[in-house]
Motif scaffolding. Structure first.
Motif, PDB file in Angstrom:
ATOM      1  N   HIS A   1      28.791  28.176   4.848  1.00 11.17           N
ATOM      2  CA  HIS A   1      27.501  28.391   5.496  1.00 11.17           C
ATOM      3  C   HIS A   1      26.443  27.639   4.700  1.00 11.17           C
ATOM      4  CE1 HIS A   1      29.424  31.685   7.683  1.00 11.17           C
ATOM      5  NE2 HIS A   1      29.836  32.160   6.522  1.00 11.17           N
ATOM      6  N   ILE A   2      25.611  26.848   5.380  1.00  8.03           N
ATOM      7  CA  ILE A   2      24.474  26.224   4.713  1.00  8.03           C
ATOM      8  C   ILE A   2      23.152  26.715   5.297  1.00  8.03           C
ATOM      9  CG2 ILE A   2      25.800  24.200   3.993  1.00  8.03           C
ATOM     10  CD1 ILE A   2      24.439  22.613   6.253  1.00  8.03           C
ATOM     11  N   PHE A   3      23.214  27.387   6.430  1.00  9.92           N
ATOM     12  CA  PHE A   3      22.068  28.085   7.013  1.00  9.92           C
ATOM     13  C   PHE A   3      22.635  29.154   7.941  1.00  9.92           C
ATOM     14  CE2 PHE A   3      23.135  24.756   9.984  1.00  9.92           C
ATOM     15  CZ  PHE A   3      22.901  25.289  11.241  1.00  9.92           C
ATOM     16  N   VAL A   4      21.775  30.024   8.445  1.00  5.69           N
ATOM     17  CA  VAL A   4      22.226  31.165   9.234  1.00  5.69           C
ATOM     18  C   VAL A   4      22.139  30.837  10.727  1.00  5.69           C
ATOM     19  CG1 VAL A   4      21.855  33.602   9.761  1.00  5.69           C
ATOM     20  CG2 VAL A   4      21.489  32.755   7.425  1.00  5.69           C
ATOM     21  N   GLU A   5      23.257  31.015  11.434  1.00  2.98           N
ATOM     22  CA  GLU A   5      23.313  30.781  12.873  1.00  2.98           C
ATOM     23  C   GLU A   5      23.370  32.116  13.617  1.00  2.98           C
ATOM     24  OE1 GLU A   5      25.643  27.007  14.092  1.00  2.98           O
ATOM     25  OE2 GLU A   5      26.828  27.903  12.492  1.00  2.98           O
ATOM     26  N   ASP A   6      22.856  32.134  14.839  1.00  4.12           N
ATOM     27  CA  ASP A   6      22.919  33.338  15.664  1.00  4.12           C
ATOM     28  C   ASP A   6      24.361  33.781  15.876  1.00  4.12           C
ATOM     29  OD1 ASP A   6      20.163  33.301  15.883  1.00  4.12           O
ATOM     30  OD2 ASP A   6      20.150  32.365  17.880  1.00  4.12           O
ATOM     31  N   LEU A   7      25.264  32.812  16.050  1.00  5.48           N
ATOM     32  CA  LEU A   7      26.679  33.120  16.240  1.00  5.48           C
ATOM     33  C   LEU A   7      27.228  33.935  15.073  1.00  5.48           C
ATOM     34  CD1 LEU A   7      29.481  32.582  17.659  1.00  5.48           C
ATOM     35  CD2 LEU A   7      29.630  30.552  16.214  1.00  5.48           C
ATOM     36  N   THR A   8      26.858  33.555  13.862  1.00  5.60           N
ATOM     37  CA  THR A   8      27.341  34.246  12.665  1.00  5.60           C
ATOM     38  C   THR A   8      26.868  35.686  12.657  1.00  5.60           C
ATOM     39  OG1 THR A   8      27.074  32.125  11.526  1.00  5.60           O
ATOM     40  CG2 THR A   8      27.550  34.054  10.171  1.00  5.60           C
ATOM     41  N   VAL A   9      25.583  35.880  12.884  1.00  5.84           N
ATOM     42  CA  VAL A   9      25.017  37.226  12.855  1.00  5.84           C
ATOM     43  C   VAL A   9      25.656  38.101  13.932  1.00  5.84           C
ATOM     44  CG1 VAL A   9      22.905  38.570  13.145  1.00  5.84           C
ATOM     45  CG2 VAL A   9      22.851  36.423  11.847  1.00  5.84           C
ATOM     46  N   ALA A  10      25.864  37.551  15.111  1.00  4.02           N
ATOM     47  CA  ALA A  10      26.479  38.318  16.193  1.00  4.02           C
ATOM     48  C   ALA A  10      27.898  38.754  15.823  1.00  4.02           C
ATOM     49  CB  ALA A  10      26.501  37.492  17.482  1.00  4.02           C
ATOM     50  N   SER A  11      28.655  37.867  15.177  1.00  2.89           N
ATOM     51  CA  SER A  11      30.024  38.211  14.780  1.00  2.89           C
ATOM     52  C   SER A  11      30.027  39.244  13.660  1.00  2.89           C
ATOM     53  CB  SER A  11      30.776  36.950  14.346  1.00  2.89           C
ATOM     54  OG  SER A  11      30.997  36.092  15.446  1.00  2.89           O
ATOM     55  N   ILE A  12      29.060  39.176  12.778  1.00  2.00           N
ATOM     56  CA  ILE A  12      28.988  40.157  11.690  1.00  2.00           C
ATOM     57  C   ILE A  12      28.565  41.521  12.237  1.00  2.00           C
ATOM     58  CG2 ILE A  12      27.719  40.741   9.570  1.00  2.00           C
ATOM     59  CD1 ILE A  12      27.822  37.743   8.874  1.00  2.00           C
ATOM     60  N   GLU A  13      27.740  41.539  13.266  1.00  2.00           N
ATOM     61  CA  GLU A  13      27.412  42.807  13.933  1.00  2.00           C
ATOM     62  C   GLU A  13      28.664  43.410  14.580  1.00  2.00           C
ATOM     63  OE1 GLU A  13      24.320  41.540  16.540  1.00  2.00           O
ATOM     64  OE2 GLU A  13      22.721  42.052  15.110  1.00  2.00           O
ATOM     65  N   LYS A  14      29.503  42.575  15.170  1.00  2.00           N
ATOM     66  CA  LYS A  14      30.758  43.067  15.750  1.00  2.00           C
ATOM     67  C   LYS A  14      31.674  43.616  14.655  1.00  2.00           C
ATOM     68  CE  LYS A  14      30.833  39.930  19.732  1.00  2.00           C
ATOM     69  NZ  LYS A  14      31.554  38.790  20.394  1.00  2.00           N
TER      70      LYS A  14
ATOM     71  N   PRO B   1      36.988  49.556  -0.610  1.00  2.00           N
ATOM     72  CA  PRO B   1      36.678  48.726   0.564  1.00  2.00           C
ATOM     73  C   PRO B   1      35.236  48.871   1.028  1.00  2.00           C
ATOM     74  CG  PRO B   1      38.060  50.588   1.183  1.00  2.00           C
ATOM     75  CD  PRO B   1      38.040  50.546  -0.305  1.00  2.00           C
ATOM     76  N   ASP B   2      34.623  50.036   0.829  1.00  2.00           N
ATOM     77  CA  ASP B   2      33.222  50.203   1.219  1.00  2.00           C
ATOM     78  C   ASP B   2      32.309  49.302   0.397  1.00  2.00           C
ATOM     79  OD1 ASP B   2      33.883  52.094   3.128  1.00  2.00           O
ATOM     80  OD2 ASP B   2      33.529  53.793   1.789  1.00  2.00           O
ATOM     81  N   SER B   3      32.630  49.130  -0.881  1.00  2.00           N
ATOM     82  CA  SER B   3      31.857  48.226  -1.731  1.00  2.00           C
ATOM     83  C   SER B   3      31.892  46.826  -1.159  1.00  2.00           C
ATOM     84  CB  SER B   3      32.420  48.222  -3.155  1.00  2.00           C
ATOM     85  OG  SER B   3      31.905  47.138  -3.913  1.00  2.00           O
ATOM     86  N   ALA B   4      33.076  46.363  -0.817  1.00  2.00           N
ATOM     87  CA  ALA B   4      33.224  44.998  -0.313  1.00  2.00           C
ATOM     88  C   ALA B   4      32.555  44.833   1.042  1.00  2.00           C
ATOM     89  CB  ALA B   4      34.703  44.636  -0.223  1.00  2.00           C
ATOM     90  N   PHE B   5      32.847  45.741   1.962  1.00  2.00           N
ATOM     91  CA  PHE B   5      32.359  45.547   3.326  1.00  2.00           C
ATOM     92  C   PHE B   5      30.848  45.692   3.431  1.00  2.00           C
ATOM     93  CE2 PHE B   5      31.110  46.680   7.574  1.00  2.00           C
ATOM     94  CZ  PHE B   5      31.758  45.712   8.320  1.00  2.00           C
ATOM     95  N   TRP B   6      30.303  46.802   2.934  1.00  2.00           N
ATOM     96  CA  TRP B   6      28.876  47.040   3.151  1.00  2.00           C
ATOM     97  C   TRP B   6      28.007  46.128   2.298  1.00  2.00           C
ATOM     98  CZ3 TRP B   6      28.107  48.881   7.534  1.00  2.00           C
ATOM     99  CH2 TRP B   6      28.931  49.862   8.084  1.00  2.00           C
ATOM    100  N   GLY B   7      28.494  45.696   1.141  1.00  2.00           N
ATOM    101  CA  GLY B   7      27.732  44.726   0.367  1.00  2.00           C
ATOM    102  C   GLY B   7      27.510  43.462   1.177  1.00  2.00           C
ATOM    103  N   TRP B   8      28.594  42.974   1.766  1.00  2.00           N
ATOM    104  CA  TRP B   8      28.544  41.754   2.593  1.00  2.00           C
ATOM    105  C   TRP B   8      27.790  41.981   3.893  1.00  2.00           C
ATOM    106  CZ3 TRP B   8      31.459  41.604   7.286  1.00  2.00           C
ATOM    107  CH2 TRP B   8      31.451  40.362   7.952  1.00  2.00           C
ATOM    108  N   ASN B   9      28.143  43.035   4.616  1.00  2.00           N
ATOM    109  CA  ASN B   9      27.592  43.258   5.944  1.00  2.00           C
ATOM    110  C   ASN B   9      26.094  43.553   5.903  1.00  2.00           C
ATOM    111  OD1 ASN B   9      27.271  45.208   8.591  1.00  2.00           O
ATOM    112  ND2 ASN B   9      28.868  43.659   8.873  1.00  2.00           N
ATOM    113  N   ASP B  10      25.669  44.389   4.971  1.00  2.00           N
ATOM    114  CA  ASP B  10      24.256  44.760   4.910  1.00  2.00           C
ATOM    115  C   ASP B  10      23.358  43.562   4.643  1.00  2.00           C
ATOM    116  OD1 ASP B  10      24.725  47.422   5.470  1.00  2.00           O
ATOM    117  OD2 ASP B  10      24.589  48.099   3.386  1.00  2.00           O
TER     118      ASP B  10
END
Length: 279
Positions: A143-156, A177-186
């Motif tokens: 990733h070099i910038f944030v795309e709408d596609l990326t955010v939509a997939s992370i919401e899914k 696993p909560d450390s890994a997932f929510w750190g990234w997702n949030d």
């Protein structure tokens, strides 16, 4: 990988973390070192056998680590949120401190990097910050910038973590696993993260770069690697059909052939004894 994990105590940015890592083929002391930086939900274990296979194909040594918050490394503290510039911190503060902790002198043994997704972005930032201490970069689905596609997939992915067995699957590869997932997702879903952009840093990179992207990547488009090619002189692209966000899982043969060939081309003149594997 059938290699026992080692652990290093890493002091960086006012904190101290226990970091999981493994060395691959250390007996190839005269060959280049390839450092593997995992994706936003990855770890040492989640790579499975790919790092060993790629090191065999490229004829190099390997160093695989679980970044802070992942795998068997120190977990993210409860309710601790990653800052929007967490990848900059990982690239500029954590990686140098980790290399120092394991006694790797990157002025004498300039590592190459294989970075996947967030790991690819971290590798790019690190190479821009330390251009004389990096031998080369291979970045897959960076990733070099944030795309709408990326955010939509992370919401899914967030919905999947709450409503499916995704958490139990991640528990195979992370002690927390909560450390890994929510750190990234949030952090990716933080509205301020929409402004995250590293394109201005890319012209500072001085090493060979291979950027890889799948046409079916649900987390990013070809604009990511095309942007790297535009900003980094001589950067090479590998675009893969029938390939999603994880080229090492979706197209392993094409990927390894492309990476090994890229490394051979750029290392043969500098390291006469480097030959790698043939195909």
């Amino acid at each position: 990988m059938n290699v026992a994990s080692q652990f290093a105590s890493v002091r960086w940015s006012g904190r101290e973390d226990r970091i999981e890592y493994v060395h691959l083929a250390p007996e190839r002391h005269d060959r280049p070192l390839l450092v593997f930086l995992h994706e936003g939900l990855g770890s040492v274990a989640m790579w499975k056998d790919f790092p060993r296979a790629l090191c065999e194909a490229a004829g190099c040594r390997g160093l695989v680590l679980s970044r802070w918050g992942y795998g068997l490394s120190s977990p993210r503290a409860l309710h601790e949120r990653w800052p929007v510039d967490f990848m900059h911190h990982q690239a500029r503060a954590f990686l140098p401190a980790f290399f120092e902790a394991i006694d790797l002198d990157t002025t004498k043994d300039r590592p190459w990097f294989y970075g996947h997704s967030d790991g690819g972005s971290i590798a790019l930032i690190h190479a821009a910050a330390q251009p004389d201490r990096v031998g080369g970069l291979v970045v897959a689905a960076p990733h070099i910038f944030v795309e709408d596609l990326t955010v939509a997939s992370i919401e899914k992915a967030k919905d999947g973590y709450v409503t499916t067995d995704l958490r139990s699957k991640l528990a195979r590869y992370h002690a927390d696993p909560d450390s890994a997932f929510w750190g990234w997702n949030d952090v990716w879903l933080d509205p301020d993260f929409r402004h995250w952009d590293i394109r201005a840093l890319l012209p500072q990179i001085r090493c060979p770069v291979l950027a890889i992207q799948g046409y079916d990547d649900e987390y990013g488009t070809m604009a990511q690697v095309d942007g790297i090619a535009q900003a980094v002189p001589g950067a090479e692209l590998l675009k893969l059909d029938d390939c999603g966000h994880a080229p090492h899982r979706d197209q392993p043969a094409q990927l390894m052939q492309g990476v090994a060939g890229f490394m051979r081309r750029h290392l043969t003149n500098k390291t006469p004894e480097f030959t790698g594997a043939s195909f």
